[in-house]
Design a protein around this motif. Structure first.
Motif, PDB file in Angstrom:
ATOM      1  N   ILE A  16       0.820  -1.155  -0.146  1.00 38.99           N
ATOM      2  CA  ILE A  16      -0.022   0.071  -0.022  1.00 38.99           C
ATOM      3  C   ILE A  16       0.754   1.145  -0.087  1.00 38.99           C
ATOM      4  O   ILE A  16       0.549   2.245  -0.690  1.00 38.99           O
ATOM      5  CB  ILE A  16      -1.047  -0.083   1.262  1.00 38.99           C
ATOM      6  N   SER A  20       0.702   4.103  -2.851  1.00 40.58           N
ATOM      7  CA  SER A  20      -0.088   5.388  -2.494  1.00 40.58           C
ATOM      8  C   SER A  20       0.525   6.800  -2.989  1.00 40.58           C
ATOM      9  O   SER A  20       0.029   7.580  -3.158  1.00 40.58           O
ATOM     10  CB  SER A  20       0.589   5.594  -0.819  1.00 40.58           C
ATOM     11  N   ALA A 191      -3.708  -4.912  -2.209  1.00 42.32           N
ATOM     12  CA  ALA A 191      -3.481  -3.581  -1.936  1.00 42.32           C
ATOM     13  C   ALA A 191      -4.298  -2.736  -2.943  1.00 42.32           C
ATOM     14  O   ALA A 191      -4.864  -1.913  -2.584  1.00 42.32           O
ATOM     15  CB  ALA A 191      -2.165  -3.239  -1.907  1.00 42.32           C
ATOM     16  N   LEU A 195      -7.341   0.066  -2.406  1.00 41.79           N
ATOM     17  CA  LEU A 195      -7.241   1.356  -2.471  1.00 41.79           C
ATOM     18  C   LEU A 195      -8.580   1.710  -3.501  1.00 41.79           C
ATOM     19  O   LEU A 195      -9.116   2.726  -3.605  1.00 41.79           O
ATOM     20  CB  LEU A 195      -6.050   1.877  -3.198  1.00 41.79           C
TER      21      LEU A 195
END
Length: 282
Positions: A16, A20, A191, A195
């Motif tokens: 993540i 990001s 991940a 998201l």
């Protein structure tokens, strides 16, 4: 949007963190045991009140399955009580929570892909504490998504794939269990899905399953790793009974991903495609 990620340096948290950068308008706060020790529920509450995230991604957990058998009280604090604190805070403050759970909440004696409403019946301490964590979230009334996953691996941290590469490099022959069936989960795929859910307009609380597509044994997984890496090591298939461990393992961990695909449009890659992608990075 402020997103708090626990288990910052774990497999999922690390993936993540890498992804990001694709969300510059969000503020990500990554915490690990130093910043938010999950074995201290009072500090967990203090950190949440200080950071005040819009969404919590609860990826931190006690995951040493065999060691958990002799540390049941500590495991329960981390996997159950700390999760309960996060859930209660989420409900009280009208925020959102995504919590990562496990196939180990099931008995593992089924022979068809496990749906979310399959009765849970853990066979070890780790699974029991994760089940209790799920129950704490549900009882809190929090606006929460629980994602059960299985056989997680990544370029980060310790996992089956990296262990197999090391053993096959060091040894001429290894033995791998062939009567435990499931499908691996590349943490990066999970991940991405998390998201995507956070940034979609399709948020719907509840329990979901996610792992890569396909049905294999640990032996099949090891053989694929050997083939893709071009290693020269003999792999012998053995039954679970030939490799006793302190904690029992589910014999069947294949998860049905229909709900997460239908609800959020989640893309679930084939296990071997994801393995090949991961191994290009190792």
């Amino acid at each position: 949007m402020k997103i708090l990620v626990t288990g910052a340096f774990g497999q999922l948290g690390s993936e993540i963190r890498e992804l990001s950068v694709n969300y510059p308008h969000d503020t990500f706060v990554f915490v690990d045991r130093e910043e938010m020790p999950l074995d201290n529920v009072e500090i967990v509450a203090e950190v949440l009140n200080d950071i005040r995230p819009d969404i919590i991604i609860s990826g931190g957990a006690y995951t040493a399955v065999d060691k958990a058998e002799s540390e049941s009280e500590l495991v329960d604090i981390i996997n159950h009580r700390a999760v309960g604190v996060m859930a209660d805070w989420t409900a009280k403050n009208n925020k959102k929570l995504i919590h990562i759970s496990t196939d180990y909440v099931f008995q593992g004696d089924c022979r068809i892909p496990l749906k979310e409403d399959e009765p849970t019946d853990p066979i070890n301490v780790y699974g029991l504490t994760k089940q209790r964590g799920e129950q704490a979230i549900i009882e809190s009334g929090a606006d929460a998504i629980i994602i059960r996953t299985a056989w997680v691996y990544s370029t980060y941290g310790a996992n089956f794939v990296k262990t197999m590469i090391r053993l096959m490099t060091e040894k001429e022959e290894i033995s791998v269990i062939d009567d435990q069936v499931g499908s691996p989960t590349y943490a990066r795929d999970l991940a991405k899905t998390i998201l995507d859910i956070i940034h979609s307009s399709k948020w719907q609380k509840g329990i979901y399953h996610f792992s890569n597509e396909g049905r294999i044994s640990w032996f099949d997984f090891a053989v694929a790793i050997r083939e893709i890496k071009g290693l020269d090591c003999k792999i012998t298939a053995i039954p679970t009974t030939a490799y006793p461990t302190p904690a029992a393992r589910p014999k069947f961990s294949l998860l049905d991903k229909s709900k997460i695909k239908d609800t959020f449009g989640a893309v679930v890659p084939d296990w071997k495609d994801s393995l090949e992608e991961m191994l290009t990075k190792v």
